[in-house]
Design an enzyme around this catalytic site. Structure first.
Site, PDB file in Angstrom:
ATOM      1  N   LEU A   1       0.852  -1.187   0.000  1.00 21.83           N
ATOM      2  CA  LEU A   1       0.000   0.000   0.000  1.00 21.83           C
ATOM      3  C   LEU A   1       0.893   1.245   0.000  1.00 21.83           C
ATOM      4  CD1 LEU A   1      -2.971  -0.793   2.438  1.00 21.83           C
ATOM      5  CD2 LEU A   1      -3.011  -0.684  -0.058  1.00 21.83           C
TER       6      LEU A   1
ATOM      7  N   GLY B   1       3.051   5.856  -5.007  1.00 21.61           N
ATOM      8  CA  GLY B   1       4.266   6.326  -5.673  1.00 21.61           C
ATOM      9  C   GLY B   1       3.999   6.619  -7.135  1.00 21.61           C
TER      10      GLY B   1
ATOM     11  N   CYS C   1       7.816  -8.429 -13.867  1.00 16.63           N
ATOM     12  CA  CYS C   1       6.696  -9.339 -13.545  1.00 16.63           C
ATOM     13  C   CYS C   1       5.326  -8.683 -13.634  1.00 16.63           C
ATOM     14  CB  CYS C   1       6.888  -9.928 -12.154  1.00 16.63           C
ATOM     15  SG  CYS C   1       8.204 -11.131 -12.094  1.00 16.63           S
TER      16      CYS C   1
HETATM   17  C1  UDX Z   1       6.764  -9.398  -7.906  1.00 18.71           C
HETATM   18  C2  UDX Z   1       6.019 -10.199  -6.836  1.00 18.71           C
HETATM   19  O1  UDX Z   1       6.081  -9.496  -5.586  1.00 18.71           O
HETATM   20  C3  UDX Z   1       6.604 -11.581  -6.708  1.00 18.71           C
HETATM   21  O2  UDX Z   1       5.859 -12.345  -5.771  1.00 18.71           O
HETATM   22  C4  UDX Z   1       6.563 -12.258  -8.069  1.00 18.71           C
HETATM   23  O3  UDX Z   1       7.145 -13.534  -8.006  1.00 18.71           O
HETATM   24  C5  UDX Z   1       7.283 -11.405  -9.112  1.00 18.71           C
HETATM   25  O4  UDX Z   1       6.723 -10.087  -9.133  1.00 18.71           O
HETATM   26  P1  UDX Z   1       9.058  -8.045  -8.072  1.00 18.71           P
HETATM   27  O5  UDX Z   1       8.612  -7.652  -9.445  1.00 18.71           O
HETATM   28  O6  UDX Z   1      10.457  -8.540  -7.886  1.00 18.71           O
HETATM   29  O7  UDX Z   1       8.100  -9.194  -7.483  1.00 18.71           O
HETATM   30  O8  UDX Z   1       8.916  -6.771  -7.129  1.00 18.71           O
HETATM   31  P2  UDX Z   1       7.892  -6.193  -6.045  1.00 18.71           P
HETATM   32  O9  UDX Z   1       8.618  -5.982  -4.792  1.00 18.71           O
HETATM   33  O10 UDX Z   1       6.657  -6.974  -5.976  1.00 18.71           O
HETATM   34  O11 UDX Z   1       7.584  -4.741  -6.691  1.00 18.71           O
HETATM   35  C6  UDX Z   1       6.981  -4.600  -7.972  1.00 18.71           C
HETATM   36  C7  UDX Z   1       6.733  -3.144  -8.296  1.00 18.71           C
HETATM   37  O12 UDX Z   1       5.697  -2.613  -7.486  1.00 18.71           O
HETATM   38  C8  UDX Z   1       7.941  -2.224  -8.089  1.00 18.71           C
HETATM   39  O13 UDX Z   1       8.040  -1.338  -9.175  1.00 18.71           O
HETATM   40  C9  UDX Z   1       7.627  -1.477  -6.817  1.00 18.71           C
HETATM   41  O14 UDX Z   1       8.222  -0.202  -6.764  1.00 18.71           O
HETATM   42  C10 UDX Z   1       6.111  -1.385  -6.913  1.00 18.71           C
HETATM   43  N1  UDX Z   1       5.447  -1.235  -5.598  1.00 18.71           N
HETATM   44  C11 UDX Z   1       5.487  -2.262  -4.698  1.00 18.71           C
HETATM   45  C12 UDX Z   1       4.751  -0.070  -5.297  1.00 18.71           C
HETATM   46  O15 UDX Z   1       4.697   0.881  -6.103  1.00 18.71           O
HETATM   47  N2  UDX Z   1       4.112   0.020  -4.086  1.00 18.71           N
HETATM   48  C13 UDX Z   1       4.127  -0.985  -3.177  1.00 18.71           C
HETATM   49  O16 UDX Z   1       3.510  -0.829  -2.113  1.00 18.71           O
HETATM   50  C14 UDX Z   1       4.837  -2.153  -3.482  1.00 18.71           C
END
Ligand code: UDX
Length: 438
Positions: free
Chosen positions: A255, A258, A265
């Site tokens: 949550l 940004g 992914c």
């Molecule tokens: C994700 C899933 O979390 C993971 O379980 C799956 O196997 C692959 O995809 P990942 O892509 O490595 O993992 O990164 P993650 O930490 O999930 O973040 C993804 C994106 O969401 C990032 O750009 C991050 O900045 C963004 N994000 C994440 C937000 O903008 N806000 C958040 O609260 C969380």
């Protein structure tokens, strides 16, 4: 008593394959990682890890030295010498968002070509529901020996930057299988991880991966939409997220408002899930809205910069962060990169700094026309605005007084709500976060 060691092969020594192979070796299994790229194999055999992932290098070195992990280009030898064969090859998106399964299909045919005795074939790559059925069908069609085998779906949930930790301490392990023999072997493989195991049918396991990632992206888009409401009403999205997240049914994770989600992914998996659902005749329009909000947050952010600086042409703008999130060198589908290109597109002079991502951004020519700085302070020199696009810990510890002194005008646009608005204002910055009031 020590856990039983199982002989495993992992086909595809990319991100998921390599981390998975190393972690399986770490818990005592005998692992052979297969790849068809001879240069990658040479590098791995020489102890060089082609990706930056905290803890991975040590893990690979330790397990190679212990004789539990090795690398080969020979799929026949690997399948012959293992009880369980994992497929971890790329499943890239096609222009319409659907998944290109040609690597999976090719590996299925290659396995069929060398399969003589019972093996469990496990799909670890993220694939559309019903792929397992097609893999089984392909192996059956191309296998001359009529060998017995089971296909299992075992989706991977690791996050870049904490992949080793995620793999060693998973929230859950999903085993989608149709036969008890395969389930038994899979349970043995995962026994040392001491994590909850969910056994399902193959289709459900495949669906869990896409449905889980889509839900996480939905959470992010939801809070980003709430952030827009906060900006319009004078509320603070961080406080709102805390208040929502304290409800245990919701939780505070994912949550963070940004400039949106990126990476290799989420964008790909959500597009794939939309295409899969369309294909099944059950359109999932909610996910199209998730995508729309994600595009919109970035546009709104750049608009704020434009509103403050008026014309962006020739404006000196510093950008901290290029990777799609901290603790990785991955710049693929990074919103930070998109923001830099938005600014360059309007003629701004952009100077970027990233602790790990600059090399790949340069190598893949992702932000042509931008200057690369050697430190956060170096990027900020003479800048008319500073943008924070990735929440690296390093940025939290920068001497902000020196940054302010170095800048031409102390305007900060914090796309990751890294800093506290009140503190920044006190220091003399004109600070704009996402969904926040100062
Ligand atoms: C994700 C899933 O979390 C993971 O379980 C799956 O196997 C692959 O995809 P990942 O892509 O490595 O993992 O990164 P993650 O930490 O999930 O973040 C993804 C994106 O969401 C990032 O750009 C991050 O900045 C963004 N994000 C994440 C937000 O903008 N806000 C958040 O609260 C969380």
């Amino acid at each position: 008593m020590s856990n039983p060691s199982i002989k495993l092969s992992i086909i595809g020594s990319g991100y998921v394959g390599l981390v998975t192979g190393a972690c399986f070796a770490e818990v005592g299994h005998q692992v052979v990682c297969v790849d068809n790229d001879p240069r990658k194999l040479d590098a791995l055999r020489a102890g060089k890890i082609p990706i930056y992932e905290p803890g991975l290098e040590d893990l690979v070195h330790r397990n190679v030295a212990a004789g539990r992990l090795r690398f080969t280009g020979d799929i026949g030898e690997a399948v012959e010498n293992s009880q369980v064969v994992f497929i971890a090859v790329p499943t890239p998106p096609q222009p319409d968002g659907s998944v290109d399964l040609s690597f999976i299909e090719q590996v299925a045919r290659e396995i069929a070509g060398v399969l003589k005795d019972y093996r469990v074939i496990v799909d670890k790559s993220t694939v559309p529901v019903k792929t397992g059925e097609k893999v089984a069908d392909t192996i059956r069609r191309y296998n001359k020996h009529g060998a017995d085998f089971d296909v299992v779906s075992n989706p991977e949930f690791l996050r870049e930057g904490c992949a080793v930790g995620d793999l060693m301490n998973p929230d859950r392990i999903v085993i989608g299988a149709s036969g008890e023999r395969a389930v038994g072997l899979m349970q043995k493989i995962y026994e040392p991880f001491k994590a909850p195991v969910l056994v399902t049918d193959i289709n459900s396991a495949e669906l869990i991966k896409h449905a889980a990632n889509s839900f996480l992206a939905l959470k992010i888009s939801y809070i980003n939409a709430v952030a827009a409401v906060c900006e319009a009403s004078g509320a603070d999205v961080e406080m709102v997220a805390d208040g929502i997240g304290m409800d245990r049914r919701i939780g505070r994770n994912f949550l963070n408002a940004g400039i949106g989600y990126g990476g290799s992914c989420f964008p790909k998996d959500i597009a794939a899930f939309i295409a899969i659902c369309d294909d099944l005749g059950v359109p999932f329009d909610l996910l199209k809205e998730v995508q729309r909000i994600n595009r919109d947050v970035r546009a709104r952010f750049v608009k704020k910069v434009r509103e403050a600086l008026w014309v962006l042409r020739d404006k000196k703008i510093a950008v901290w962060g290029l990777t799609f999130k901290p603790d990785t060198d991955d710049v693929r589908s990074s919103v930070a990169i998109d923001v830099v290109n938005d600014l360059l597109g309007e003629g701004a002079k952009v100077r970027v700094y990233d602790p790990k991502g600059a090399e790949k951004a340069r190598e893949f020519k992702l932000i042509e026309g931008a200057d690369f700085a050697s430190s956060p302070l170096d990027a900020a020199k003479d800048a008319e605005a500073l943008i924070i696009a990735t929440e690296w810990e390093e940025f939290r510890n920068v001497d902000l007084g020196a940054v302010k002194a170095a800048m031409h005008t102390p305007l900060v646009f914090d796309g990751r709500n890294l800093f506290d608005p009140g503190t920044m204002e006190q220091m003399g910055f004109r600070y704009t976060g996402v969904g926040r009031t100062s």
